[in-house]
Design an enzyme around this catalytic site. Sequence first.
Site: not given
Length: 615
Positions: A2, A27, A75, A101-102, A484, A488, A491, A507, A610
């Site tokens: 948010c 955000r 969000w 936000n939260g 990584e 990437k 997402e 394995h 983000k």
Amino acid sequence: MCGIVGYVGDRPALDVVVDGLARLEYRGYDSAGVAVLAGGTIDSAKRAGKLANLRAALEERPLAEGTVGIGHTRWATHGAPTDVNAHPHLDCTGSVAVIHNGIIENFATLRRDLEERGHELLSETDTEAVAHLLEEEMPEAGGLAEAMRRVCRKLEGAFTLLAVDTADPGAVVAARRNSPLVVGRGDGENFLASDVAAFIAHTRDAVELGQDQVVELRRDSFTVTDFFGHPAAYNEYHVDWDASAAEKGGYDYFMLKEIAEQPQAVADTLLGRAGLDGTLALDEMRLSDEDLRDIDKIVIVACGTASHAGMIAKYAIEHWSRLPCEMELASEFRYRDPILDRQTLVIAISQSGETMDTLMAVRHAKEQGARLLSICNVNGSSIPRECDAVLYTHAGPEVAVASTKAFLTQLVAVYLVALYLAQVRGIKYTDEITAVISQLAAMPEKVEKVLDIVEPVREVARSLASEKCVLFLGRHVGFPVALEGALKLKELAYMHAEGFAAGELKHGPIALIEDGVPVVVVVPSPRGRSVLHNKIVSNIQEIRARGARTIVIAEEGDEAVVQYADTLIRIPDVPTLLQPLVSTVPLQVFACELATAKGHDVDQPRNLAKSVTVE
Ligand code: M6R
């Protein structure tokens, strides 16, 4: 999660707030909304989806003109991303508007009690309860700021709240607990935001608020108190980057710009760290050399991409400083009762400095008496403020959700910490440290070189747009790089992607290999420990024999891999431990290009935000 903006000044608040939201959209982008105080009433608009939907709604029905306003990009946590659940939320009388936000953890009880007392709540959000609680407190409190303090004392969880009230049309009141909030100080105007990016076009003078504080913002002043009305301390600072740093600068996406900025970001993070005599002087460390000599164990806590930097840190710290080092996912850390004491150094790595999982891990470590160092990109954010020391990365603002330049600068920071520990503990001589520092100093040019020769990566990425799955293999520091690369791709391209330690293949994961499966292999330098190189060459042969399509990332001059590579991506030769600084870059470009070929918005991938300020 948010983005929040508030404005009090002379200009049309709607323009300032919507412009701020555009800079904060990274955000959260499930829905957006604004409220403006005008003519003794609140005029508001909100829409599900990206900010563009809200802008379209505002074109159709412009809000009344006012110079005080608040805005939000969401969000979703409580309630789906719909028009109704979008912020702002109003009380029963329509005289108070709130954005948040939260997560308010006790909202279910608060909501039930409010409904029993006759309030009608329209949305499924936790936020709406706050608007109604303010409505109840207002008559006795005698003003919005005091009402906000009283309400905050009833709330559990994490929140940044902004509210406006028609009875006091010259103010925005805000509160924070465990969630970011900064004040921007202008001339005859003031701003509130979750991030300075929202107001950087207007002012670079910022105020960092502390935990459990309420701020009353007016055109020419701001007043900060704790939740009980006592005056509270805050920290003023000047932001050292300007609005252009938070703009796309001619690139189609922030991610492309941020990838291109990496050579400079690496150089900036190295700047001024080594003294003329070759010794490292990490002034921001704020932990004395004595404290550091006392340390007998290091635990790194981080999430996502930052956790991959943490994994690489383990190799560098153990190799250079000979201290045992573990990397823990911050979201798991405090739930397994880790053994920590005064001789443990916990290093928290976070671009935003606001990731709730990492913040909670820091708090847990603090309670156990550990010493705390953070590696962070955002000045004054929560994590560095709660640590004993901080090493700031100087990546500049990272706007794209996928972390790129922040990762490379986190690597530089962990290398510096590892070398510093080696220096303080007397494990390495100054000339040895100087030698590694010069190798690091050469890295911006090497990263630039990767960017210059990266076209084949784009080509192969486009050719894989219709694949279902891509695998990534690496050994040693190439293993976190493989993770990584896979993260990437997940997402950005929404594809199944997995990273493996190449030695683990036999394995289990080798069963995934069948005809045509693309496998990206990060090959360690043949000049380093040849055993590592030889082993991965064997691994490439094993997967190729089973039909894999191999995309091999290998150092210039490494001829042993040529015959096994369906596509060969060259990177410059660098020392083994530093290789992630160059080998990660093609993987960033790969994911970005593949996702773009699939038509995705790489700056705002679905379901993500983000800064993850909820656990
Ligand atoms: O701000 P932080 O570095 O603490 O964020 C941690 C992760 O959420 C972040 O790295 C995330 O994994 C990125 N979107 C990956 O590109």
